[in-house]
Design a protein around this motif. Structure first.
Motif, short mmCIF file in Angstrom:
data_model
loop_
_atom_site.label_atom_id
_atom_site.label_comp_id
_atom_site.label_asym_id
_atom_site.label_seq_id
_atom_site.Cartn_x
_atom_site.Cartn_y
_atom_site.Cartn_z
N MET A 110 -0.86 -4.38 8.42
CA MET A 110 -0.46 -3.15 7.73
C MET A 110 0.26 -2.20 8.69
SD MET A 110 -3.75 -2.50 5.24
CE MET A 110 -3.08 -0.97 4.55
N ASP A 111 1.24 -1.49 8.16
CA ASP A 111 2.05 -0.57 8.96
C ASP A 111 1.42 0.82 8.91
OD1 ASP A 111 3.95 0.89 10.29
OD2 ASP A 111 5.65 0.21 9.08
N PHE A 112 0.38 1.02 9.71
CA PHE A 112 -0.31 2.30 9.68
C PHE A 112 0.52 3.46 10.21
CE2 PHE A 112 -4.07 -0.29 8.87
CZ PHE A 112 -4.66 0.45 7.87
N PRO A 113 1.36 3.29 11.23
CA PRO A 113 2.21 4.42 11.61
C PRO A 113 3.04 4.94 10.45
CG PRO A 113 2.20 2.79 13.35
CD PRO A 113 1.46 2.18 12.19
N ALA A 114 3.58 4.03 9.62
CA ALA A 114 4.37 4.46 8.47
C ALA A 114 3.49 5.11 7.41
CB ALA A 114 5.13 3.27 7.88
N LEU A 115 2.31 4.57 7.18
CA LEU A 115 1.41 5.14 6.17
C LEU A 115 0.94 6.53 6.61
CD1 LEU A 115 -0.65 1.94 5.38
CD2 LEU A 115 0.84 3.14 3.77
N PHE A 116 0.57 6.68 7.87
CA PHE A 116 0.14 7.99 8.35
C PHE A 116 1.29 8.99 8.31
CE2 PHE A 116 -3.22 5.72 11.16
CZ PHE A 116 -4.07 5.61 10.08
N LEU A 132 -7.55 5.31 17.32
CA LEU A 132 -7.72 6.72 16.98
C LEU A 132 -7.42 7.60 18.19
CD1 LEU A 132 -8.55 8.40 14.55
CD2 LEU A 132 -10.93 8.13 15.22
N LYS A 133 -7.83 7.15 19.36
CA LYS A 133 -7.54 7.90 20.58
C LYS A 133 -6.04 7.99 20.82
CE LYS A 133 -11.93 6.59 22.77
NZ LYS A 133 -12.56 5.80 23.87
N ARG A 134 -5.34 6.89 20.51
CA ARG A 134 -3.89 6.90 20.71
C ARG A 134 -3.18 7.88 19.79
NH1 ARG A 134 -4.85 1.26 21.35
NH2 ARG A 134 -4.31 0.85 19.17
N LEU A 135 -3.78 8.12 18.62
CA LEU A 135 -3.21 9.11 17.69
C LEU A 135 -3.50 10.54 18.14
CD1 LEU A 135 -4.05 7.68 14.15
CD2 LEU A 135 -1.79 7.87 15.20
N GLY A 136 -4.48 10.69 19.02
CA GLY A 136 -4.88 12.02 19.45
C GLY A 136 -5.69 12.75 18.40
N ALA A 137 -6.28 11.98 17.46
CA ALA A 137 -7.05 12.62 16.37
C ALA A 137 -8.50 12.82 16.77
CB ALA A 137 -6.96 11.73 15.13
N ALA A 147 0.82 -1.21 0.00
CA ALA A 147 0.00 0.00 0.00
C ALA A 147 0.85 1.26 0.00
CB ALA A 147 -0.94 0.00 1.21
N ALA A 148 2.02 1.20 0.62
CA ALA A 148 2.89 2.38 0.67
C ALA A 148 3.36 2.78 -0.73
CB ALA A 148 4.09 2.11 1.57
N GLU A 149 3.66 1.79 -1.56
CA GLU A 149 4.09 2.09 -2.93
C GLU A 149 2.95 2.69 -3.73
OE1 GLU A 149 4.59 1.88 -7.09
OE2 GLU A 149 3.19 0.58 -6.02
N VAL A 150 1.75 2.16 -3.54
CA VAL A 150 0.59 2.71 -4.25
C VAL A 150 0.33 4.14 -3.81
CG1 VAL A 150 -1.88 2.44 -4.66
CG2 VAL A 150 -0.42 0.42 -4.55
N LEU A 151 0.46 4.40 -2.52
CA LEU A 151 0.29 5.77 -2.02
C LEU A 151 1.30 6.71 -2.66
CD1 LEU A 151 -0.86 7.91 -0.10
CD2 LEU A 151 0.67 7.02 1.67
#
Length: 249
Positions: free
Chosen positions: A209-215, A244-249, A179-183
């Motif tokens: 999936m590595d969401f920290p890296a994608l975000f 989502l709470k952990r992201l503070g979003a 997904a990172a390459e597609v992004l």
């Protein structure tokens, strides 16, 4: 800071649809999306959204019974009538982004049908002040979906510069395992991002999936659009929001 919106087709399904709007606001979301508003009066939906201060990010043109009409041979008139209905809803709901779904088809002439319908939709929406969107949807989730690979999407985006891309990172991961390459490849044409973990299509943190890296990649690129939570909660929706709470979003 990244912005996350609720997807009311997937989240808060514990409630009847109109109550999901209130539930999303109560959970802290500041915007929503849902693909098909047509079973409700547009003014009623607009009133509910306004009451809870939630803008609608995007919705889809009428999709028939096959996940879209744009690639469906013989349904051109139904497709055009659906675009007119989408315009009416877009105006009332204050939403300028409308997803054109290709639909499920195995016909050999699907490419020609899709191209002709999309050309009509692009011009029609341009005249109405709306932006057409496309999305690549994996065959694993929707077998036979016409727009199911990113090479086809690349050609559409080259042919129609005003078309925006909904980039669903879950479908990207299913189709490419990267997904990172597609992004990175499609970022410049991406106007909306959707997320779910893979495998499973549940909330981030339930798959691989590595969401920290994608975000982080989205933040580094200065992404200012919304990220739609198009995932199936693995339990009650509110309990699925810890990430989502952990992201503070």
């Amino acid at each position: 800071m990244l912005k996350f919106n609720a997807h009311l087709g997937f989240q808060f399904n514990e409630w009847p649809f109109l109550q999901r709007i209130e539930a999303a606001a109560a959970a802290g979301f500041r915007a929503v999306e849902f693909p098909s508003p047509y079973e409700f009066d547009a003014s009623l939906l607009a009133d509910h959204l306004a009451q809870h201060g939630l803008p609608l990010i995007q919705f889809a043109a009428p999709a028939g019974v096959s996940k879209g009409l744009a690639a469906q041979h013989g349904k051109e008139q139904e497709f055009r009538a659906g675009l007119a209905q989408a315009v009416r809803y877009a105006r009332t709901l204050g939403c300028s982004d409308v997803h054109i779904m290709s639909g499920v088809t195995t016909r050999d002439d699907a490419a020609s049908t899709f191209g002709g319908n999309l050309e009509y939709a692009v011009k029609y929406f341009e005249d109405q002040g709306l932006r057409p969107l496309i999305e690549v949807i994996s065959a694993q989730e929707v077998p036979g979906y016409y727009l199911s690979d990113f090479d086809k999407a690349q050609q559409v985006l080259e042919d129609f510069p005003s078309v925006g891309l909904i980039l669903d990172l879950y479908h990207a991961q299913l189709l490419t395992a990267d997904a990172a390459e597609v992004l990175a490849r499609f970022y410049q044409r991406t106007v909306h991002v959707q997320i779910a973990d893979c495998p499973g299509r549940h909330q981030p943190g339930t798959g691989s999936m590595d969401f920290p890296a994608l975000f982080a990649a989205l933040e580094q690129r200065g992404y200012s659009g919304w990220i739609g939570c198009e995932y199936r909660p693995s339990g009650p929706t509110v309990n699925s929001l810890e990430w989502l709470k952990r992201l503070g979003a």
